[in-house]
Motif scaffolding. Sequence first.
Motif, PDB file in Angstrom:
ATOM      1  N   ARG A 111      16.035 111.394 -48.290  1.00  0.00           N
ATOM      2  CA  ARG A 111      16.733 111.364 -47.014  1.00  0.00           C
ATOM      3  C   ARG A 111      17.508 112.661 -46.820  1.00  0.00           C
ATOM      4  N   VAL A 112      17.369 113.237 -45.643  1.00  0.00           N
ATOM      5  CA  VAL A 112      18.081 114.466 -45.310  1.00  0.00           C
ATOM      6  C   VAL A 112      18.838 114.259 -44.005  1.00  0.00           C
ATOM      7  N   ILE A 113      20.098 114.639 -44.011  1.00  0.00           N
ATOM      8  CA  ILE A 113      20.954 114.484 -42.841  1.00  0.00           C
ATOM      9  C   ILE A 113      20.913 115.783 -42.039  1.00  0.00           C
ATOM     10  N   THR A 114      20.908 115.681 -40.744  1.00  0.00           N
ATOM     11  CA  THR A 114      20.872 116.887 -39.918  1.00  0.00           C
ATOM     12  C   THR A 114      22.192 117.649 -40.048  1.00  0.00           C
ATOM     13  N   GLU A 115      22.119 118.935 -39.777  1.00  0.00           N
ATOM     14  CA  GLU A 115      23.337 119.763 -39.854  1.00  0.00           C
ATOM     15  C   GLU A 115      24.409 119.241 -38.905  1.00  0.00           C
ATOM     16  N   GLN A 116      24.003 118.826 -37.708  1.00  0.00           N
ATOM     17  CA  GLN A 116      24.975 118.331 -36.743  1.00  0.00           C
ATOM     18  C   GLN A 116      25.631 117.040 -37.241  1.00  0.00           C
ATOM     19  N   ALA A 117      24.835 116.171 -37.857  1.00  0.00           N
ATOM     20  CA  ALA A 117      25.387 114.916 -38.370  1.00  0.00           C
ATOM     21  C   ALA A 117      26.367 115.175 -39.504  1.00  0.00           C
ATOM     22  N   VAL A 118      26.059 116.146 -40.364  1.00  0.00           N
ATOM     23  CA  VAL A 118      26.992 116.504 -41.435  1.00  0.00           C
ATOM     24  C   VAL A 118      28.287 117.046 -40.850  1.00  0.00           C
ATOM     25  N   THR A 119      28.144 117.934 -39.865  1.00  0.00           N
ATOM     26  CA  THR A 119      29.331 118.514 -39.220  1.00  0.00           C
ATOM     27  C   THR A 119      30.197 117.434 -38.593  1.00  0.00           C
ATOM     28  N   LEU A 145      32.759 118.846 -51.166  1.00  0.00           N
ATOM     29  CA  LEU A 145      32.226 119.422 -52.399  1.00  0.00           C
ATOM     30  C   LEU A 145      30.813 118.929 -52.681  1.00  0.00           C
ATOM     31  N   LEU A 146      30.530 117.660 -52.410  1.00  0.00           N
ATOM     32  CA  LEU A 146      29.177 117.144 -52.592  1.00  0.00           C
ATOM     33  C   LEU A 146      28.174 117.949 -51.767  1.00  0.00           C
ATOM     34  N   TYR A 147      28.531 118.230 -50.531  1.00  0.00           N
ATOM     35  CA  TYR A 147      27.625 118.960 -49.647  1.00  0.00           C
ATOM     36  C   TYR A 147      27.608 120.456 -49.965  1.00  0.00           C
ATOM     37  N   ALA A 148      28.780 121.015 -50.264  1.00  0.00           N
ATOM     38  CA  ALA A 148      28.867 122.459 -50.505  1.00  0.00           C
ATOM     39  C   ALA A 148      28.154 122.871 -51.784  1.00  0.00           C
ATOM     40  N   SER A 149      28.249 122.041 -52.828  1.00  0.00           N
ATOM     41  CA  SER A 149      27.730 122.436 -54.135  1.00  0.00           C
ATOM     42  C   SER A 149      26.556 121.602 -54.606  1.00  0.00           C
ATOM     43  N   PRO A 257      17.810 106.017 -48.894  1.00  0.00           N
ATOM     44  CA  PRO A 257      18.978 105.714 -49.717  1.00  0.00           C
ATOM     45  C   PRO A 257      20.268 106.239 -49.103  1.00  0.00           C
ATOM     46  N   SER A 258      21.342 105.502 -49.339  1.00  0.00           N
ATOM     47  CA  SER A 258      22.623 105.884 -48.734  1.00  0.00           C
ATOM     48  C   SER A 258      23.658 106.249 -49.787  1.00  0.00           C
ATOM     49  N   GLY A 259      23.199 106.770 -50.921  1.00  0.00           N
ATOM     50  CA  GLY A 259      24.121 107.169 -51.974  1.00  0.00           C
ATOM     51  C   GLY A 259      24.466 108.642 -51.909  1.00  0.00           C
ATOM     52  N   PRO A 260      25.319 109.106 -52.850  1.00  0.00           N
ATOM     53  CA  PRO A 260      25.752 110.508 -52.863  1.00  0.00           C
ATOM     54  C   PRO A 260      24.616 111.511 -52.975  1.00  0.00           C
ATOM     55  N   HIS A 261      23.471 111.088 -53.547  1.00  0.00           N
ATOM     56  CA  HIS A 261      22.351 112.018 -53.679  1.00  0.00           C
ATOM     57  C   HIS A 261      21.842 112.493 -52.325  1.00  0.00           C
ATOM     58  N   ALA A 262      22.135 111.732 -51.264  1.00  0.00           N
ATOM     59  CA  ALA A 262      21.698 112.159 -49.929  1.00  0.00           C
ATOM     60  C   ALA A 262      22.323 113.501 -49.564  1.00  0.00           C
ATOM     61  N   PHE A 263      23.568 113.721 -49.973  1.00  0.00           N
ATOM     62  CA  PHE A 263      24.213 115.014 -49.673  1.00  0.00           C
ATOM     63  C   PHE A 263      23.623 116.125 -50.543  1.00  0.00           C
ATOM     64  N   ARG A 264      23.206 115.792 -51.763  1.00  0.00           N
ATOM     65  CA  ARG A 264      22.546 116.782 -52.624  1.00  0.00           C
ATOM     66  C   ARG A 264      21.204 117.179 -52.022  1.00  0.00           C
ATOM     67  N   HIS A 265      20.427 116.180 -51.605  1.00  0.00           N
ATOM     68  CA  HIS A 265      19.155 116.473 -50.945  1.00  0.00           C
ATOM     69  C   HIS A 265      19.365 117.320 -49.691  1.00  0.00           C
ATOM     70  N   GLN A 294      10.617 121.816 -55.732  1.00  0.00           N
ATOM     71  CA  GLN A 294       9.629 122.018 -54.668  1.00  0.00           C
ATOM     72  C   GLN A 294       9.539 120.847 -53.699  1.00  0.00           C
ATOM     73  N   ILE A 295      10.063 119.682 -54.086  1.00  0.00           N
ATOM     74  CA  ILE A 295      10.058 118.559 -53.147  1.00  0.00           C
ATOM     75  C   ILE A 295      10.777 118.944 -51.864  1.00  0.00           C
ATOM     76  N   TYR A 296      11.772 119.832 -51.967  1.00  0.00           N
ATOM     77  CA  TYR A 296      12.539 120.208 -50.778  1.00  0.00           C
ATOM     78  C   TYR A 296      11.755 121.133 -49.851  1.00  0.00           C
ATOM     79  N   THR A 297      10.750 121.826 -50.403  1.00  0.00           N
ATOM     80  CA  THR A 297       9.892 122.609 -49.508  1.00  0.00           C
ATOM     81  C   THR A 297       9.062 121.675 -48.652  1.00  0.00           C
ATOM     82  N   HIS A 298       8.667 120.524 -49.216  1.00  0.00           N
ATOM     83  CA  HIS A 298       7.928 119.532 -48.438  1.00  0.00           C
ATOM     84  C   HIS A 298       8.811 118.936 -47.357  1.00  0.00           C
TER      85      HIS A 298
END
Length: 315
Positions: A111-119, A145-149, A257-265, A294-298
């Motif tokens: 799961r990837v959140i849009t930049e606007q949604a993060v903002t 920090l989760l999103y920045a790092s 998924p709605s856990g902290p890993h979403a911000f890492r992704h 490489q999953i993130y390139t997909h």
Amino acid sequence: MNLDQLLDDYLSHVAIERGYSPHTVAAYRSDLVELISFTEARGPAVAAAIDLPLLRDWLWAATERGLARTSIARRAASARGFTAWLTRRGLLEADPGARLKAPRAQRTLPRVITEQAVTDALAALSDRAAGGSPAEVRDLAIIELLYASALRVSELVGLDLDDVDRRRRIVRVLGKGSKERMVPYGAPAARAIDRYLDEARPAIVASASASASASASAPTTPVTRAVFLGARGARLGVRSVYRLVAAILAEIPGTGPSGPHAFRHTAATHLLDGGADLRAVQEFLGHASLGTTQIYTHVSSERLKQSYRTAHPRA
């Protein structure tokens, strides 16, 4: 020596000599306890009883119960590690796990959140933190920090005060396999972290100390060097961060998924969208293999396709 005793020795080996995390060791234990139970149901629970047909039957039984391909693949990996160790110890003449095959785990796009949604989410947290509540100031610092790092949640809650270099805006984290890395964070995260460490964290410590002093059962507050603290002044737990992130993501459209890993992704995908080098992102995330990154390139490709289908007149 029976299999239960051998399992204890093996888990000590992977924890101490191989440096596996407690989470990984727990997963190995869960899988291999089931393997031993399966072996016992067929005869003596000794190392020699573990052969290739038994391993295949064990995986087949799990498949019949409806376990996901990822779970089957993980069980196969657990068994292979155990039988390889038994073979090195001379308890098996040949390693049956070396020929054990399992279905490839299906790799789903994260799961990837849009930049606007993060903002928008960070702006909402900032508005709440403006009231000065120590917990809300802390929550803002956590998400920034989760999103920045792009930290794993275990890395975040494991941070100690000495791990944060506020001058250089870098955190030192201990990742999988006890591998240490230095990860930068940006100006918005720096402002949130500085405010938390200067104002909110001391307030949480003071409040916890006052509560402990008033309680006969807990006359003192445990001293901790943890960066992020819970209401009682102890290190914040993983579950608390999960609850915080789940509440935020519940307000954001999207599935997954709605856990902290979403911000890492999300951080990794946004870095690649912005032109970051794949190997630099690998180092940033602490991935041992470039293939994992490489999953993130997909993900970026899928986002491009979606934008194309939405915006191009002849899509």
